[in-house]
Design an enzyme around this catalytic site. Structure first.
Site, PDB file in Angstrom:
ATOM      1  N   GLU A   1      11.711   5.065  18.191  1.00  0.00           N
ATOM      2  CA  GLU A   1      11.800   4.592  16.811  1.00  0.00           C
ATOM      3  C   GLU A   1      13.180   4.932  16.229  1.00  0.00           C
ATOM      4  O   GLU A   1      13.872   4.070  15.721  1.00  0.00           O
ATOM      5  CB  GLU A   1      10.682   5.253  15.987  1.00  0.00           C
ATOM      6  CG  GLU A   1      10.655   4.828  14.530  1.00  0.00           C
ATOM      7  CD  GLU A   1       9.731   5.701  13.686  1.00  0.00           C
ATOM      8  OE1 GLU A   1       9.347   6.807  14.136  1.00  0.00           O
ATOM      9  OE2 GLU A   1       9.424   5.282  12.556  1.00  0.00           O
ATOM     10  N   HIS A   2      13.544   6.222  16.307  1.00  0.00           N
ATOM     11  CA  HIS A   2      14.842   6.686  15.827  1.00  0.00           C
ATOM     12  C   HIS A   2      15.647   7.188  17.011  1.00  0.00           C
ATOM     13  O   HIS A   2      15.161   8.037  17.763  1.00  0.00           O
ATOM     14  CB  HIS A   2      14.691   7.857  14.853  1.00  0.00           C
ATOM     15  CG  HIS A   2      13.864   7.555  13.643  1.00  0.00           C
ATOM     16  ND1 HIS A   2      12.542   7.939  13.537  1.00  0.00           N
ATOM     17  CD2 HIS A   2      14.157   6.922  12.490  1.00  0.00           C
ATOM     18  CE1 HIS A   2      12.066   7.551  12.363  1.00  0.00           C
ATOM     19  NE2 HIS A   2      13.013   6.925  11.696  1.00  0.00           N
TER      20      HIS A   2
ATOM     21  N   HIS B   1       6.827  15.636  10.256  1.00  0.00           N
ATOM     22  CA  HIS B   1       5.965  14.614   9.647  1.00  0.00           C
ATOM     23  C   HIS B   1       4.491  14.914   9.885  1.00  0.00           C
ATOM     24  O   HIS B   1       3.697  14.925   8.958  1.00  0.00           O
ATOM     25  CB  HIS B   1       6.301  13.212  10.194  1.00  0.00           C
ATOM     26  CG  HIS B   1       7.398  12.542   9.442  1.00  0.00           C
ATOM     27  ND1 HIS B   1       7.259  12.159   8.139  1.00  0.00           N
ATOM     28  CD2 HIS B   1       8.654  12.198   9.796  1.00  0.00           C
ATOM     29  CE1 HIS B   1       8.385  11.597   7.721  1.00  0.00           C
ATOM     30  NE2 HIS B   1       9.256  11.616   8.705  1.00  0.00           N
TER      31      HIS B   1
ATOM     32  N   TYR C   1       0.848  -1.190   0.000  1.00  0.00           N
ATOM     33  CA  TYR C   1       0.000   0.000   0.000  1.00  0.00           C
ATOM     34  C   TYR C   1       0.885   1.242   0.000  1.00  0.00           C
ATOM     35  O   TYR C   1       1.760   1.394   0.851  1.00  0.00           O
ATOM     36  CB  TYR C   1      -0.910   0.019   1.232  1.00  0.00           C
ATOM     37  CG  TYR C   1      -1.941   1.113   1.115  1.00  0.00           C
ATOM     38  CD1 TYR C   1      -3.204   0.839   0.620  1.00  0.00           C
ATOM     39  CD2 TYR C   1      -1.637   2.436   1.436  1.00  0.00           C
ATOM     40  CE1 TYR C   1      -4.142   1.846   0.457  1.00  0.00           C
ATOM     41  CE2 TYR C   1      -2.561   3.445   1.272  1.00  0.00           C
ATOM     42  CZ  TYR C   1      -3.817   3.147   0.785  1.00  0.00           C
ATOM     43  OH  TYR C   1      -4.735   4.150   0.607  1.00  0.00           O
TER      44      TYR C   1
ATOM     45  N   GLN D   1     -10.835  -0.035   0.506  1.00  0.00           N
ATOM     46  CA  GLN D   1     -11.170  -0.860  -0.664  1.00  0.00           C
ATOM     47  C   GLN D   1      -9.911  -1.481  -1.280  1.00  0.00           C
ATOM     48  O   GLN D   1      -9.954  -2.617  -1.773  1.00  0.00           O
ATOM     49  CB  GLN D   1     -11.985  -0.068  -1.700  1.00  0.00           C
ATOM     50  CG  GLN D   1     -11.312   1.140  -2.327  1.00  0.00           C
ATOM     51  CD  GLN D   1     -11.507   2.420  -1.513  1.00  0.00           C
ATOM     52  OE1 GLN D   1     -11.758   2.386  -0.308  1.00  0.00           O
ATOM     53  NE2 GLN D   1     -11.352   3.562  -2.171  1.00  0.00           N
TER      54      GLN D   1
ATOM     55  N   GLU E   1      -0.566 -36.288  29.270  1.00  0.00           N
ATOM     56  CA  GLU E   1      -1.511 -35.244  28.867  1.00  0.00           C
ATOM     57  C   GLU E   1      -2.882 -35.819  28.513  1.00  0.00           C
ATOM     58  O   GLU E   1      -3.778 -35.070  28.101  1.00  0.00           O
ATOM     59  CB  GLU E   1      -0.938 -34.459  27.676  1.00  0.00           C
ATOM     60  CG  GLU E   1       0.327 -33.693  28.034  1.00  0.00           C
ATOM     61  CD  GLU E   1       0.834 -32.771  26.918  1.00  0.00           C
ATOM     62  OE1 GLU E   1       0.290 -32.840  25.800  1.00  0.00           O
ATOM     63  OE2 GLU E   1       1.757 -31.986  27.186  1.00  0.00           O
TER      64      GLU E   1
ATOM     65  N   ASN F   1      -3.591   5.793   6.090  1.00  0.00           N
ATOM     66  CA  ASN F   1      -4.364   6.560   7.073  1.00  0.00           C
ATOM     67  C   ASN F   1      -5.186   5.606   7.957  1.00  0.00           C
ATOM     68  O   ASN F   1      -5.030   4.391   7.887  1.00  0.00           O
ATOM     69  CB  ASN F   1      -5.249   7.593   6.359  1.00  0.00           C
ATOM     70  CG  ASN F   1      -6.284   6.928   5.456  1.00  0.00           C
ATOM     71  OD1 ASN F   1      -6.600   5.745   5.611  1.00  0.00           O
ATOM     72  ND2 ASN F   1      -6.802   7.681   4.504  1.00  0.00           N
TER      73      ASN F   1
ATOM     74  N   ASP G   1      16.311   7.718   6.481  1.00  0.00           N
ATOM     75  CA  ASP G   1      14.986   7.737   5.853  1.00  0.00           C
ATOM     76  C   ASP G   1      15.078   7.455   4.358  1.00  0.00           C
ATOM     77  O   ASP G   1      14.121   6.963   3.767  1.00  0.00           O
ATOM     78  CB  ASP G   1      14.335   9.115   6.030  1.00  0.00           C
ATOM     79  CG  ASP G   1      13.815   9.323   7.439  1.00  0.00           C
ATOM     80  OD1 ASP G   1      13.592   8.324   8.136  1.00  0.00           O
ATOM     81  OD2 ASP G   1      13.643  10.490   7.838  1.00  0.00           O
TER      82      ASP G   1
ATOM     83  N   HIS H   1      -2.320 -39.688  20.277  1.00  0.00           N
ATOM     84  CA  HIS H   1      -0.923 -39.273  20.108  1.00  0.00           C
ATOM     85  C   HIS H   1       0.008 -40.404  20.547  1.00  0.00           C
ATOM     86  O   HIS H   1       0.977 -40.739  19.863  1.00  0.00           O
ATOM     87  CB  HIS H   1      -0.622 -38.033  20.956  1.00  0.00           C
ATOM     88  CG  HIS H   1      -1.159 -36.739  20.403  1.00  0.00           C
ATOM     89  ND1 HIS H   1      -2.494 -36.452  20.353  1.00  0.00           N
ATOM     90  CD2 HIS H   1      -0.523 -35.652  19.888  1.00  0.00           C
ATOM     91  CE1 HIS H   1      -2.668 -35.241  19.833  1.00  0.00           C
ATOM     92  NE2 HIS H   1      -1.478 -34.733  19.538  1.00  0.00           N
TER      93      HIS H   1
ATOM     94  N   GLN I   1      11.862  15.034  12.310  1.00  0.00           N
ATOM     95  CA  GLN I   1      10.758  14.139  12.644  1.00  0.00           C
ATOM     96  C   GLN I   1       9.490  14.923  12.960  1.00  0.00           C
ATOM     97  O   GLN I   1       8.387  14.518  12.586  1.00  0.00           O
ATOM     98  CB  GLN I   1      11.116  13.219  13.825  1.00  0.00           C
ATOM     99  CG  GLN I   1      12.147  12.182  13.464  1.00  0.00           C
ATOM    100  CD  GLN I   1      11.790  11.421  12.199  1.00  0.00           C
ATOM    101  OE1 GLN I   1      10.801  10.733  12.146  1.00  0.00           O
ATOM    102  NE2 GLN I   1      12.612  11.572  11.156  1.00  0.00           N
TER     103      GLN I   1
ATOM    104  N   SER J   1       5.633   9.259  14.015  1.00  0.00           N
ATOM    105  CA  SER J   1       7.094   9.186  13.952  1.00  0.00           C
ATOM    106  C   SER J   1       7.728   9.771  15.214  1.00  0.00           C
ATOM    107  O   SER J   1       7.165  10.664  15.834  1.00  0.00           O
ATOM    108  CB  SER J   1       7.560   9.968  12.714  1.00  0.00           C
ATOM    109  OG  SER J   1       8.885   9.639  12.417  1.00  0.00           O
TER     110      SER J   1
END
Lengths: 433, 433
Positions: A330-331, A265, A133, A194, A418, A217, A364, A423, A262, A240
């Site tokens: 994250e960074h 963003h 995506y 969709q 068990e 999104n 990045d 088994h 950052q 971010s």
């Protein structure tokens, strides 16, 4: 002065304030859930017809047939040939560097044999097909195509299907050029829930895939959660984040702009400076106050820093490391003399940018490692996107006649314990003595 | 004759029938969701007090203090010393074999240096802490302790916290003994959604962990989904499955009981035989009809085979492989002369049991590979539980001064193309020429 929280790690109530600052939960509200449920159900039952209807409704694109959803490969190649040469070269170098790095992540099958001839191991194979995506419109990022597509291709995925919405027909040429460079196998002009549903369930035109990756999104994220199980998904990313730890000896302007990179963003992005040098904290604050005026995205940066940013003054390096491991960013930028010496103490971070010359922005785009990284403290248990996300494993077990004799008795004992007698019987049928 | 569907791969409507047979969706109904939401919220806000209340309500265990929830280590050791010697030995051999196998999955950090002195790589570290859910009561499985705990310990997880409910005070000694063998760091008598919430959020007594693994009922699975993001989770497993592919030359009694060994797990389990030998299909059917009478769990087996089992006759080996890759089974038995020759064609399976002596049950208990495997066709995109699920990665990027000069220009060009000017500025501050 620019509005950003100043904290001292030794203040009363600091930890509570920090926890509040870090708190982030992505919540899909009921109306988003309802829309996504309906869209996915419609695409699952009506296929292309539903895709054409939603594309007309949400992207204002009137198409007659499912086939028109596909952007032909010749169009991708055309984009590559018409973008400015400098852009093309930058994309090509980036793709090559990302490929070089990710090739080191490829995992191979392995087996070993035991004394009685029993063979054990693991067969590693690529996923058959993956959907990527890519957000469309204004926030269309060709770097995102590179970072998601290259690891899949390095893993050996044979069918890499990209979806990218083209709202009002607006096409991003760099995104198409990146798809050409990454040898994406097919591209469809689809977005939103969709697109995710089409990739998960398949339609007359869009082939179903085994896993869906890439940012989007809230509708895209909600749809990915919904189809998880039918297909695999990558992580659902939060805003971010960057944590810069600096000993006070880097140019404060550099650090200020690293924090901006950052914060720009979106308004929810998080930029935090940790330093043991209170004077340096003042200098970076002053640099930020001065430099924000030069930033085209200064509104976003200002809001992000005010709402979720912080400058944290600590006593010493040890306390700085403690902050890093709590925040699990994250960074992480280690803007210090000897960043290698700190590595063994850093337990949680998506990516670690070491030394004064390693701006986070290099990672990045073109350093090589992936820019899809765990956010919101999930670096405690998850990893950057990598080739390993596009490979899977099957255990291999080939027990010899002698092995079946030994192992059958052990399995029988445990199965009895068990209460699973079939088994036990299955194991004991192969026991000779 | 035993009631099981007989299918031929060339019949009209076969593929639709197969798809219906394979369809499985775990759905938590609204009342389960409501209960789990409430339990998790209460544990998050009230800690131990909520745990004691729910343990009294759901497990009928009256405890006074949070501390009483912990099963002391000496009690685990006592269980190990009092279970029958044969059971202890079987558990110890199983644990050792699982350890030997999983040690081959450990991934190491790596770095490389480029010509201009830029260093790139990946730092691999264990998770700090992991929670292991073990079901209690009648279906308490010591093998599940071994299969979940050993990979975590091999990865280097320092705090492995186990929860196991003891409804009406009923304790499973083999489960406690397995916890002792696996060197679990702490065990709490907790179950259900309240146990998952305690591990995710922490209470006065139970420490918060970074990831929760292990099987459980619908309340446990729903709670795991709810806390995902705050902590990592393993996959949500569907019913157990086996696909046996046999060329017709294995003892039909063996194959019949191999099919039973998955069918006996529960009524939703799926056991499928694929063979190109129609006469052999009849023989296995006859063996099943005869042998089911000897099975203590024959009611469960009968229901599972009737509702979700199948004997599929194919034309040849090629068509058998096609079936395997469509079904993507959790457990695949290749009961043929030369199973190694088939491996390159098998794209999707959780674990592959090769040759006539490799009963699937050996893999459940003691062969070495993990018995936590992808179900419901998710072997298309996921893998057995392994050491890799308890390790995480951080990207390493240390750009040299010369590297910053080169990479800064490329990143600047791409950041401009994406309209992210702070990124561009941050990269270009380190460009010299």
């Amino acid at each position: 002065m620019l509005n950003i929280r100043r904290l001292s790690a030794n203040e009363a109530g600091f930890r509570e304030e920090l926890d509040n600052l870090l708190a982030w939960e992505t919540v899909s509200n009921q109306s988003v859930n309802d829309i996504v449920n309906e869209v996915c159900a419609r695409v699952r039952s009506d296929g292309d017809a539903a895709l054409l209807e939603y594309t007309a409704k949400f992207d204002r694109m009137q198409l007659e047939t499912g086939a028109q959803l596909e952007i032909p490969k010749v169009r991708l190649q055309q984009a590559l040939e018409t973008i400015p040469a400098a852009q093309r070269e930058a994309l090509e170098i980036s793709a090559q560097r990302v490929r070089d790095y990710h090739e080191r992540q490829v995992q191979d099958s392995w087996t070993y044999e035991e004394a009685d001839g029993t063979m054990l191991g693991q067969q590693v194979t690529p996923l058959d097909s993956v959907g990527l995506y890519v957000p469309g419109g204004k926030a269309a990022y060709p770097s995102s195509v590179i970072m998601n597509a290259i690891p899949a291709k390095v893993a050996g995925v044979e069918r890499l299907i990209m979806v990218v919405p083209t709202p009002d027909g607006e096409v991003n040429e760099m995104v198409l050029a990146a798809a050409a460079i990454c040898e994406v196998d097919a591209v469809f002009t689809l977005g939103g829930a969709q697109a995710v549903a089409a990739l998960a369930y398949g339609t007359e035109t869009v082939p179903a895939v085994d896993k869906i990756v890439g940012p989007g999104n809230i509708f895209v994220a909600t749809a990915k959660r919904l189809v998880f199980g039918t297909v695999g998904i990558d992580m659902i990313a939060g805003p971010s984040e960057i944590l810069v730890y600096c000993d006070g000896k880097t140019n404060p302007d550099w650090i200020a702009v690293d924090l901006f990179s950052q914060a720009e963003h979106d308004e929810d992005a998080q930029a935090i400076l940790v330093t043991q040098d209170a004077e340096f904290a003042d200098k970076v604050h002053a640099s930020m106050t001065k430099l924000i005026e030069t930033m085209p995205r200064k509104e976003i940066i200002g809001t992000a820093l005010k709402d979720r940013g912080a400058i944290i003054v600590v006593d010493n390096e040890e306390q700085a490391i403690e902050m890093i491991n709590i925040i699990a960013p994250e960074h992480l930028e280690l803007s210090v003399d000897d960043p290698k010496a700190l590595l063994p103490k850093i337990r949680h971070a998506g990516a670690i940018f070491m030394g004064r010359f390693t701006a986070e922005a290099l990672g990045d785009y073109c350093a090589g490692p992936n820019h899809v990284l765990p956010t919101s403290r999930t670096a405690r248990f998850s990893s950057p996107l990598g080739v390993y996300d596009f490979q899977k494993r099957s255990s291999l077990i080939m027990v010899s006649e002698a092995g079946a004799n030994t192992l059958g008795k052990i399995a029988g004992e445990l199965a009895d314990g068990e209460g699973l007698q079939a088994h036990a019987a299955s194991a004991r049928y192969r026991v000779k003595d």
